[in-house]
Design an enzyme around this catalytic site. Structure first.
Site, PDB file in Angstrom:
ATOM      1  N   GLU A   1      37.148  35.765  28.693  1.00 43.53           N
ATOM      2  CA  GLU A   1      37.917  34.571  28.282  1.00 43.53           C
ATOM      3  C   GLU A   1      39.350  34.907  27.918  1.00 43.53           C
ATOM      4  O   GLU A   1      39.919  34.333  26.988  1.00 43.53           O
ATOM      5  CB  GLU A   1      37.236  33.868  27.102  1.00 43.53           C
ATOM      6  CG  GLU A   1      36.111  32.965  27.498  1.00 43.53           C
ATOM      7  CD  GLU A   1      36.414  32.175  28.733  1.00 43.53           C
ATOM      8  OE1 GLU A   1      37.533  31.665  28.854  1.00 43.53           O
ATOM      9  OE2 GLU A   1      35.546  32.107  29.610  1.00 43.53           O
TER      10      GLU A   1
HETATM   11  C1  LIG Z   1      30.189  40.296  31.253  1.00 39.68           C
HETATM   12  C2  LIG Z   1      31.349  39.519  31.791  1.00 39.68           C
HETATM   13  C3  LIG Z   1      31.243  38.153  31.956  1.00 39.68           C
HETATM   14  C4  LIG Z   1      32.297  37.425  32.502  1.00 39.68           C
HETATM   15  N1  LIG Z   1      32.141  36.080  32.756  1.00 39.68           N
HETATM   16  C5  LIG Z   1      33.087  35.454  33.507  1.00 39.68           C
HETATM   17  C6  LIG Z   1      32.865  34.128  33.999  1.00 39.68           C
HETATM   18  O1  LIG Z   1      31.851  33.496  33.703  1.00 39.68           O
HETATM   19  N2  LIG Z   1      33.815  33.574  34.809  1.00 39.68           N
HETATM   20  C7  LIG Z   1      34.954  34.225  35.155  1.00 39.68           C
HETATM   21  O2  LIG Z   1      35.745  33.681  35.896  1.00 39.68           O
HETATM   22  N3  LIG Z   1      35.213  35.477  34.681  1.00 39.68           N
HETATM   23  C8  LIG Z   1      34.311  36.105  33.874  1.00 39.68           C
HETATM   24  N4  LIG Z   1      34.541  37.371  33.416  1.00 39.68           N
HETATM   25  C9  LIG Z   1      35.820  38.007  33.726  1.00 39.68           C
HETATM   26  C10 LIG Z   1      36.698  38.203  32.488  1.00 39.68           C
HETATM   27  O3  LIG Z   1      37.178  36.969  32.029  1.00 39.68           O
HETATM   28  C11 LIG Z   1      37.818  39.190  32.889  1.00 39.68           C
HETATM   29  O4  LIG Z   1      37.208  40.455  33.018  1.00 39.68           O
HETATM   30  C12 LIG Z   1      38.933  39.243  31.856  1.00 39.68           C
HETATM   31  O5  LIG Z   1      39.654  38.034  31.863  1.00 39.68           O
HETATM   32  C13 LIG Z   1      39.910  40.383  32.131  1.00 39.68           C
HETATM   33  O6  LIG Z   1      40.285  40.445  33.479  1.00 39.68           O
HETATM   34  P1  LIG Z   1      40.175  41.836  34.277  1.00 39.68           P
HETATM   35  O7  LIG Z   1      38.815  42.386  34.031  1.00 39.68           O
HETATM   36  O8  LIG Z   1      40.583  41.628  35.675  1.00 39.68           O
HETATM   37  O9  LIG Z   1      41.208  42.803  33.550  1.00 39.68           O
HETATM   38  P2  LIG Z   1      42.759  42.915  33.917  1.00 39.68           P
HETATM   39  O10 LIG Z   1      43.359  41.564  34.033  1.00 39.68           O
HETATM   40  O11 LIG Z   1      42.932  43.834  35.064  1.00 39.68           O
HETATM   41  O12 LIG Z   1      43.346  43.600  32.607  1.00 39.68           O
HETATM   42  C14 LIG Z   1      43.253  45.020  32.373  1.00 39.68           C
HETATM   43  C15 LIG Z   1      43.955  45.343  31.052  1.00 39.68           C
HETATM   44  O13 LIG Z   1      45.344  45.041  31.167  1.00 39.68           O
HETATM   45  C16 LIG Z   1      45.738  44.207  30.093  1.00 39.68           C
HETATM   46  N5  LIG Z   1      46.783  43.295  30.541  1.00 39.68           N
HETATM   47  C17 LIG Z   1      46.812  42.533  31.658  1.00 39.68           C
HETATM   48  N6  LIG Z   1      47.930  41.793  31.700  1.00 39.68           N
HETATM   49  C18 LIG Z   1      48.619  42.079  30.579  1.00 39.68           C
HETATM   50  C19 LIG Z   1      49.846  41.622  30.025  1.00 39.68           C
HETATM   51  N7  LIG Z   1      50.591  40.705  30.611  1.00 39.68           N
HETATM   52  N8  LIG Z   1      50.239  42.141  28.851  1.00 39.68           N
HETATM   53  C20 LIG Z   1      49.481  43.043  28.194  1.00 39.68           C
HETATM   54  N9  LIG Z   1      48.314  43.519  28.673  1.00 39.68           N
HETATM   55  C21 LIG Z   1      47.883  43.021  29.835  1.00 39.68           C
HETATM   56  C22 LIG Z   1      44.475  43.471  29.694  1.00 39.68           C
HETATM   57  O14 LIG Z   1      44.556  42.985  28.351  1.00 39.68           O
HETATM   58  C23 LIG Z   1      43.436  44.546  29.869  1.00 39.68           C
HETATM   59  O15 LIG Z   1      43.385  45.364  28.735  1.00 39.68           O
HETATM   60  C24 LIG Z   1      33.507  38.102  32.839  1.00 39.68           C
HETATM   61  C25 LIG Z   1      33.628  39.469  32.627  1.00 39.68           C
HETATM   62  C26 LIG Z   1      32.564  40.191  32.139  1.00 39.68           C
HETATM   63  C27 LIG Z   1      32.705  41.681  31.978  1.00 39.68           C
END
Ligand SMILES: Cc1cc2nc3c(=O)[nH]c(=O)nc-3n(C[C@H](O)[C@H](O)[C@H](O)COP(=O)(O)OP(=O)(O)OC[C@H]3O[C@@H](n4cnc5c(N)ncnc54)[C@H](O)[C@@H]3O)c2cc1C
Length: 596
Positions: free
Chosen positions: A443
């Site tokens: 989220e």
């Molecule tokens: C168990 C689980 C359930 C989930 N359920 C859903 C779901 O139902 N529907 C759905 O759509 N998604 C879902 N997700 C996805 C989840 O919302 C994303 O994993 C989350 O939003 C982070 O995206 P990412 O994993 O691509 O990380 P990334 O976006 O690649 O981020 C990697 C790191 O970089 C940091 N970062 C990125 N941009 C910035 C910035 N501008 N400034 C500072 N730091 C930054 C982040 O904070 C993080 O620490 C789920 C994930 C998991 C693991």
């Protein structure tokens, strides 16, 4: 196997003695007839459901996890999940705070807040199935056409169908502007959607006969980035105009993630293969429409960590009273026993009280915010609606990030109270820790929440929302300024309010020079704001406790002790957070990338 006693008394204390929920709700046209007995009865029944139906399947469900049949793409949730969900539907729980037009009971949202806290304590993984459905209901309720609402909402409200949110793709999570899923308009007004989504919670399962996926995708002529994203509703089974189910749609689960926690929640890789969908809201405005769901889900995630904090605390406190190890440094406290119970040791108490204070502070903040949500959606007074809207907007990132960071600290502390036994599956403590970890990530990660708070909600509107919330605190400080008994709370609260004002101004000035200064300070800033909120609510709770403890009810004595612990041992963290927020960008950016 962990135990759980729903914290009914604390919920009722907040609703009736601190936040005056009944008069607040009665002033709203849909809730003019609400009374305390109704609120209490719903919470008590919800607590029974959580403790008796959901809790028993939580630990075994974690060990079993979900399974995928790769041939049929069918996902089976752990044993007991389907039956518990059927009981949930039979009890009418999904309809609790939904619109009566679509079969809802129309009860206040604050009741849903209390219900979900208890469901999350009893089993976060199970609670995600109905939780996401409710968020999907909210998004469709706000952005669906009358036809879409008539067709889909009754089944979400009854709980016969569940919902999902399909945003994330393998190359894009935080930055949804990068998403690639495509939607091709068809001559009949529908869309054909193709793409791959990952990490989709409750994306496929056997709890219900149909799943409504809310999917973000791009139209052919869409502008690049986040301004070119549209929202679609894509049912697992097509829905005929009379509401009956048609053929299987081209959306299926291609894989299940093996993950750290919430094993009972199916986290799915979802393939959309020319799936038929309907546009929800305006073309290219999908992100705004999805924000209704995301904001609801963000508050829901804070609530997940509140639930985990409470249940972890209860079990750790019970264990600490029974486990005998060593003697108190000041001499035996249980001389008749082979050793003292570990609750005599100051650091064990510190861990327990930290978890307790984080649970009680979070419950106050979330209950207050849920009531503001009720005002927001039900008042017919424009000024009041705006005030509630601003308050909810400001508090949402704080709830998501501060409460989930605290949930991680609290569940880890409670696991520590169990010593080695906390590391063993059967006590349930390591499950709470594993389950709590995801709440800081999904989220929108907690870093993203902090950027939302400082960048958009505070500096983005020149501090207007912050000032409005600050006025609530200032009024309370003013009101209690001459109350001698309250000075131990009022003085530090007022002092922190002043420091937040100064820090905000300073960060705003720095941000003019270099916008990256916001990113350097935001996480610390959000934590300071979280403490400001907790300090405010602990002061309000302490005021009631000071007045009523004379009646001899030990609930108030305990509340006062917890408030004093919070002010003495947790709130001072703000001093170092303010220092690190001020330390700024240079120490972070000075090192060349190549040296990492
Ligand atoms: C168990 C689980 C359930 C989930 N359920 C859903 C779901 O139902 N529907 C759905 O759509 N998604 C879902 N997700 C996805 C989840 O919302 C994303 O994993 C989350 O939003 C982070 O995206 P990412 O994993 O691509 O990380 P990334 O976006 O690649 O981020 C990697 C790191 O970089 C940091 N970062 C990125 N941009 C910035 C910035 N501008 N400034 C500072 N730091 C930054 C982040 O904070 C993080 O620490 C789920 C994930 C998991 C693991």
């Amino acid at each position: 196997m962990p135990q759980y006693n729903p914290p009914i008394r604390d919920m009722q204390f907040l609703l009736h003695e601190v936040l005056d929920a009944v008069p607040t709700l009665q002033a709203l046209p849909p809730h003019a007839e609400i009374d305390a007995d109704t609120l209490n009865a719903v919470i008590e029944e919800g607590g029974k459901f959580a403790a008796q139906v959901v809790l028993p399947i939580n630990l075994p469900g974690d060990a079993e996890g979900c399974t995928l049949d790769k041939t049929s793409h069918a996902v089976t949730a752990p044993q007991g999940y389907k039956e518990a969900y059927a009981q949930y539907v039979q009890g009418g729980w999904p309809a609790l705070s939904c619109d009566p037009t679509y079969g809802g009971q129309g009860l206040p949202l604050v009741l849903n807040q209390c219900l979900y806290e208890m469901l999350n304590s009893a089993g976060q993984a199970w609670a995600m199935y109905p939780g996401l459905s409710h968020a999907a209901y909210e998004a469709l309720h706000v952005h669906g056409t009358p036809e879409q609402k008539a067709l889909f909402l009754p089944k979400l409200v009854s709980g016969e169908w569940t919902g999902t949110m399909c945003l994330t793709e393998s190359h894009c999570g935080t930055d949804l502007g990068l998403l690639r899923s495509k939607a091709e308009p068809q001559s009949d007004g529908s869309y054909r959607i193709s793409g791959e989504k990952i990490f989709i919670s409750a994306g496929e399962h056997d709890l219900v006969e149909n799943i409504l996926h809310l999917v973000l995708a791009r139209l052919p002529d869409a502008p690049a980035g986040s301004k070119g994203i549209s929202l679609f509703i894509v049912p697992k089974f097509h829905v005929n105009p009379d509401g009956s189910l048609g053929d299987r749609n081209g959306i299926y689960c291609a894989g299940l993630e093996h993950k750290m926690g919430i094993h009972g929640s199916a986290t799915c890789q979802i393939v959309l293969d020319n799936a038929v969908g309907q546009l929800v809201g305006a073309p290219n405005k999908g992100l705004a429409a999805m924000f209704v769901m995301m904001n609801g889900a963000r508050l829901g995630v804070g609530n997940q960590s509140l639930g985990l904090t409470e249940v972890a605390y209860q079990n750790a406190a019970a264990y600490a009273k029974e486990r005998l190890q060593m003697r108190a440094l000041s001499g035996p406290k249980a001389p008749d026993k082979a050793a003292d119970p570990i609750i005599v040791h100051p650091d064990v108490r510190k861990m327990l009280l930290t978890a307790r204070a984080y649970a009680e502070g979070a419950r106050a903040l979330l209950t207050f915010t849920a009531l503001q949500f009720d005002v927001l959606v039900s008042t017919d007074d424009d000024d009041e609606r705006q005030q509630a809207d601003d308050t909810v907007a400001l508090l949402t990132p704080i709830i998501k990030a501060f409460v989930t960071d605290n949930g991680w600290i609290a569940t880890t502390h409670c696991q520590q109270v169990f010593g080695g036994h906390g590391y063993i599956h059967g006590t349930g403590m390591e499950q709470f820790v594993r389950d709590a970890r995801i709440n800081m990530i999904y989220e929108g990660t907690n870093t993203i929440q902090s950027l939302d708070l400082l960048g958009r909600k505070v500096l983005g509107d020149n501090g207007k929302k912050l000032k409005k919330f600050g006025r609530l605190i200032a009024e309370f400080v003013e009101q209690e300024g001459t109350n001698e008994a309250m000075q131990e709370f009022i003085n530090p609260l007022a002092e922190l309010g002043d420091k937040v004002t100064k820090l905000t101004t300073e960060l705003g000035m720095k941000a003019f020079g270099n916008a990256d200064e916001v990113g350097a300070a935001a996480v610390d800033y959000l934590r300071v704001m979280g403490h400001l909120c907790f300090a405010y609510f602990f002061a309000r709770m302490a005021k009631v406790a000071l007045e009523k403890r004379k009646d001899g009810d030990l609930f108030y004595t305990a509340k006062l002790h917890t408030a004093r612990f919070y002010y003495a041992k947790l709130l001072p963290e703000t001093a170092s957070l303010i220092r690190t927020a001020r330390a700024g960008l240079a120490p972070l950016m000075a090192m060349d990338e190549a040296l990492f």
